[in-house]
Scaffold this motif. Structure first.
Motif, PDB file in Angstrom:
ATOM      1  N   LEU A   1       0.913   7.027  -6.563  1.00  0.00           N
ATOM      2  CA  LEU A   1      -0.259   7.865  -6.837  1.00  0.00           C
ATOM      3  C   LEU A   1      -0.029   9.304  -6.394  1.00  0.00           C
ATOM      4  N   ASP A   2       0.651   9.485  -5.247  1.00  0.00           N
ATOM      5  CA  ASP A   2       0.889  10.828  -4.721  1.00  0.00           C
ATOM      6  C   ASP A   2       2.013  11.545  -5.453  1.00  0.00           C
ATOM      7  N   GLY A   3       2.888  10.790  -6.135  1.00  0.00           N
ATOM      8  CA  GLY A   3       4.071  11.407  -6.722  1.00  0.00           C
ATOM      9  C   GLY A   3       5.004  11.920  -5.658  1.00  0.00           C
ATOM     10  N   SER A   4       5.081  11.211  -4.499  1.00  0.00           N
ATOM     11  CA  SER A   4       5.825  11.735  -3.352  1.00  0.00           C
ATOM     12  C   SER A   4       7.261  11.247  -3.275  1.00  0.00           C
ATOM     13  N   GLY A   5       7.739  10.535  -4.271  1.00  0.00           N
ATOM     14  CA  GLY A   5       9.111  10.061  -4.225  1.00  0.00           C
ATOM     15  C   GLY A   5       9.257   8.804  -5.052  1.00  0.00           C
ATOM     16  N   ALA A   6      10.404   8.183  -4.964  1.00  0.00           N
ATOM     17  CA  ALA A   6      10.675   6.970  -5.728  1.00  0.00           C
ATOM     18  C   ALA A   6      10.322   5.755  -4.884  1.00  0.00           C
TER      19      ALA A   6
ATOM     20  N   ALA B   1       0.831  -1.207   0.000  1.00  0.00           N
ATOM     21  CA  ALA B   1       0.000   0.000   0.000  1.00  0.00           C
ATOM     22  C   ALA B   1       0.864   1.255   0.000  1.00  0.00           C
ATOM     23  N   GLN B   2       1.961   1.223   0.767  1.00  0.00           N
ATOM     24  CA  GLN B   2       2.857   2.379   0.791  1.00  0.00           C
ATOM     25  C   GLN B   2       3.450   2.634  -0.589  1.00  0.00           C
ATOM     26  N   GLN B   3       3.800   1.574  -1.298  1.00  0.00           N
ATOM     27  CA  GLN B   3       4.360   1.727  -2.638  1.00  0.00           C
ATOM     28  C   GLN B   3       3.322   2.293  -3.602  1.00  0.00           C
ATOM     29  N   VAL B   4       2.099   1.794  -3.513  1.00  0.00           N
ATOM     30  CA  VAL B   4       1.021   2.280  -4.376  1.00  0.00           C
ATOM     31  C   VAL B   4       0.747   3.755  -4.115  1.00  0.00           C
TER      32      VAL B   4
ATOM     33  N   GLY C   1      -5.694  12.899 -13.853  1.00  0.00           N
ATOM     34  CA  GLY C   1      -5.605  14.317 -13.567  1.00  0.00           C
ATOM     35  C   GLY C   1      -4.226  14.805 -13.208  1.00  0.00           C
ATOM     36  N   ASP C   2      -3.217  13.959 -13.253  1.00  0.00           N
ATOM     37  CA  ASP C   2      -1.861  14.363 -12.875  1.00  0.00           C
ATOM     38  C   ASP C   2      -0.990  14.375 -14.114  1.00  0.00           C
ATOM     39  N   SER C   3      -0.437  15.533 -14.448  1.00  0.00           N
ATOM     40  CA  SER C   3       0.367  15.654 -15.652  1.00  0.00           C
ATOM     41  C   SER C   3       1.857  15.661 -15.361  1.00  0.00           C
ATOM     42  N   ARG C   4       2.255  15.475 -14.096  1.00  0.00           N
ATOM     43  CA  ARG C   4       3.665  15.568 -13.758  1.00  0.00           C
ATOM     44  C   ARG C   4       4.417  14.276 -13.984  1.00  0.00           C
ATOM     45  N   GLY C   5       3.704  13.150 -14.090  1.00  0.00           N
ATOM     46  CA  GLY C   5       4.369  11.859 -14.228  1.00  0.00           C
ATOM     47  C   GLY C   5       4.821  11.360 -12.869  1.00  0.00           C
ATOM     48  N   PRO C   6       5.085  10.061 -12.752  1.00  0.00           N
ATOM     49  CA  PRO C   6       5.514   9.511 -11.471  1.00  0.00           C
ATOM     50  C   PRO C   6       6.846  10.069 -11.036  1.00  0.00           C
TER      51      PRO C   6
ATOM     52  N   ALA D   1      10.316   2.159  -3.398  1.00  0.00           N
ATOM     53  CA  ALA D   1      11.429   1.209  -3.333  1.00  0.00           C
ATOM     54  C   ALA D   1      11.249   0.055  -4.294  1.00  0.00           C
ATOM     55  N   ALA D   2      10.005  -0.246  -4.679  1.00  0.00           N
ATOM     56  CA  ALA D   2       9.739  -1.397  -5.541  1.00  0.00           C
ATOM     57  C   ALA D   2       9.858  -1.079  -7.024  1.00  0.00           C
ATOM     58  N   LEU D   3      10.230   0.141  -7.388  1.00  0.00           N
ATOM     59  CA  LEU D   3      10.433   0.447  -8.807  1.00  0.00           C
ATOM     60  C   LEU D   3      11.594  -0.395  -9.334  1.00  0.00           C
ATOM     61  N   GLY D   4      11.302  -1.307 -10.271  1.00  0.00           N
ATOM     62  CA  GLY D   4      12.354  -2.145 -10.824  1.00  0.00           C
ATOM     63  C   GLY D   4      13.014  -3.039  -9.796  1.00  0.00           C
ATOM     64  N   ALA D   5      12.313  -3.389  -8.729  1.00  0.00           N
ATOM     65  CA  ALA D   5      12.904  -4.197  -7.658  1.00  0.00           C
ATOM     66  C   ALA D   5      11.796  -4.902  -6.892  1.00  0.00           C
ATOM     67  N   THR D   6      12.181  -5.901  -6.105  1.00  0.00           N
ATOM     68  CA  THR D   6      11.253  -6.513  -5.168  1.00  0.00           C
ATOM     69  C   THR D   6      11.691  -6.178  -3.751  1.00  0.00           C
ATOM     70  N   VAL D   7      10.708  -6.008  -2.882  1.00  0.00           N
ATOM     71  CA  VAL D   7      10.944  -5.839  -1.453  1.00  0.00           C
ATOM     72  C   VAL D   7      10.441  -7.121  -0.797  1.00  0.00           C
ATOM     73  N   GLU D   8      11.338  -7.858  -0.159  1.00  0.00           N
ATOM     74  CA  GLU D   8      11.003  -9.168   0.379  1.00  0.00           C
ATOM     75  C   GLU D   8      11.014  -9.144   1.903  1.00  0.00           C
ATOM     76  N   LEU D   9      10.028  -9.828   2.483  1.00  0.00           N
ATOM     77  CA  LEU D   9       9.832  -9.855   3.932  1.00  0.00           C
ATOM     78  C   LEU D   9       9.850 -11.315   4.375  1.00  0.00           C
ATOM     79  N   ARG D  10      10.965 -11.712   4.967  1.00  0.00           N
ATOM     80  CA  ARG D  10      11.133 -13.115   5.346  1.00  0.00           C
ATOM     81  C   ARG D  10      10.997 -13.276   6.861  1.00  0.00           C
TER      82      ARG D  10
END
Length: 392
Positions: free
Chosen positions: A309-314, A302-305, A357-362, A316-325
């Motif tokens: 959506l907010d455009g608030s930063g990069a 949810a934090q990644q999503v 409605g957002d024209s700034r891009g991610p 962590a899962a962009l081009g990567a996996t976050v794994e919780l073991r």
């Protein structure tokens, strides 16, 4: 800042008396705060009155009528902004809030976390316009959908054609009594429990969501995932494999590596991977993962999503996996670079896909945070004092 911004000091922000004449705003657990000397009950009342319902010009007018110096109040508001304590709403944010006292209370609690960029402007209206499709009413997918709806995402749809099983029950998701019901209907009820006014209707044919969450085991060659990639629809994996929570990759078609890239990287490392991957996604996979693993995976996703959506930063899962073991469940990030055989970065599509409605891009850059408790200083007169808030 403009005069039309509506300053909000979150109600939970501590206003603490450090001494008889000193008020501390925030700066307890977060380490972010502002000290005003000397403080007074009138100042505390002024700060508590920053409820986001009035534009700044109205706040300053009301302050003047109460005997405060408007220029000094404006300086105080600027100091709160610099410390990251003040949230500036705009008309779109206020209009996007659901009606009614209960909805308003929930909105007020969520707004401080919705910032579009380091300047601090909220993106609540963008969240309210956004549509997220969750594929899979799983022990991760349903709590994730509930968190997104409760966090202000306007439309959250869950797609699943199977019946609910007793093992699907999880905190924040399906309940034991849902066994035998269509998973999609039971999941919609779970989302409504978290956010009673959430729009959980299925998307009309031909309508595309802003983002898709793949909340069940997926093969890189799955026709649905391939179709989203070709159509330029942003998508992210959020599931539990065995006992490990996996979030990502978050795929922005044409801009990041895709699911097939990760698949090809696994094949390069292990030639047997294609046969193994086929077995992992063959047939119905039974529910898995402990409650805490599923919930932590859902919250992480949810934090990644929301970051996207907010455009608030990069995220962590962009081009990567976050794994919780288990057992420690400390997030471990594993990058998946684009594979030269894939060619996804050159593929056509909505490569600049953004929320409605957002024209700034991610946003793909890092976000900075202002930290450290400090006094509101003015070069000419030192710390801001209560007396300075009153006209001469």
């Amino acid at each position: 800042m403009s005069d039309t911004d509506h300053p909000l000091l979150p109600p939970a922000t501590p206003l603490l008396l450090r001494a008889a004449d000193t008020v501390q705003v925030g700066g307890v657990d977060s380490g972010v705060g502002l000290v005003v000397r000397p403080g007074a009950a009138e100042l505390t009342a002024l700060l508590r009155g920053l409820d986001g319902r009035r534009p700044q010009r109205a706040v300053l007018t009301d302050a003047a009528e109460s005997g405060f110096d408007p220029a000094a109040v404006a300086g105080l508001l600027d100091g709160l902004r610099t410390a990251g304590l003040l949230v500036d709403l705009d008309a779109a944010d206020l209009l996007a809030a659901d009606a009614g006292p209960a909805a308003a209370a929930r909105t007020t609690a969520e707004l401080p976390a919705v910032r579009g960029h380091p300047g601090g402007r909220p993106r609540w209206a963008a969240r309210r316009r956004a549509t997220v499709l969750v594929e899979g009413a799983t022990r991760v997918g349903v709590p994730l959908a509930s968190v997104l709806a409760a966090s202000g995402v306007g439309r959250v749809c869950i797609s699943d054609r199977g019946p609910a099983l007793a093992a699907d029950a999880v905190v924040g998701g399906l309940r034991a009594r849902d066994e035998g019901r269509p998973r999609a209907l039971a999941a919609a009820d779970a989302v409504r429990r978290a956010s009673p006014l959430a729009d959980v209707r299925p998307l009309p044919e031909g309508t595309t969501p802003d983002l898709v969450v793949l909340a069940r085991p997926w093969a890189a060659a799955d026709p649905l995932a391939t179709g989203w990639q070709r159509s330029g629809i942003v998508h992210v994996v959020a599931t539990v494999r065995g006992e490990t929570g996996v979030v990502g990759p978050l795929v922005v078609p044409g801009r990041t590596s895709c699911l097939r890239c990760a698949d090809l990287r696994r094949r390069d490392a292990d030639p047997s991977w294609p046969a193994l991957a086929a077995q992992l996604t063959a047939g119905e996979v039974p529910p898995s993962g402990s409650t805490i693993t599923c919930l932590l995976t859902a919250v992480t996703a949810a934090q990644q999503v929301l970051a996207y959506l907010d455009g608030s930063g990069a995220p962590a899962a962009l081009g990567a996996t976050v794994e919780l073991r288990p057992p420690d469940l400390v997030p471990v990030r594993r990058p998946w670079a684009a594979h030269p055989e894939c060619g996804c970065l050159a593929a056509p599509g909505r490569s600049a896909a953004t929320p409605s409605g957002d024209s700034r891009g991610p946003a793909l850059g890092a976000r900075e945070t202002v930290r450290g408790q400090w006094d509101q200083e003015r070069p000419d007169r030192g710390p801001l004092r209560t007396d300075d808030l009153r006209p001469p």
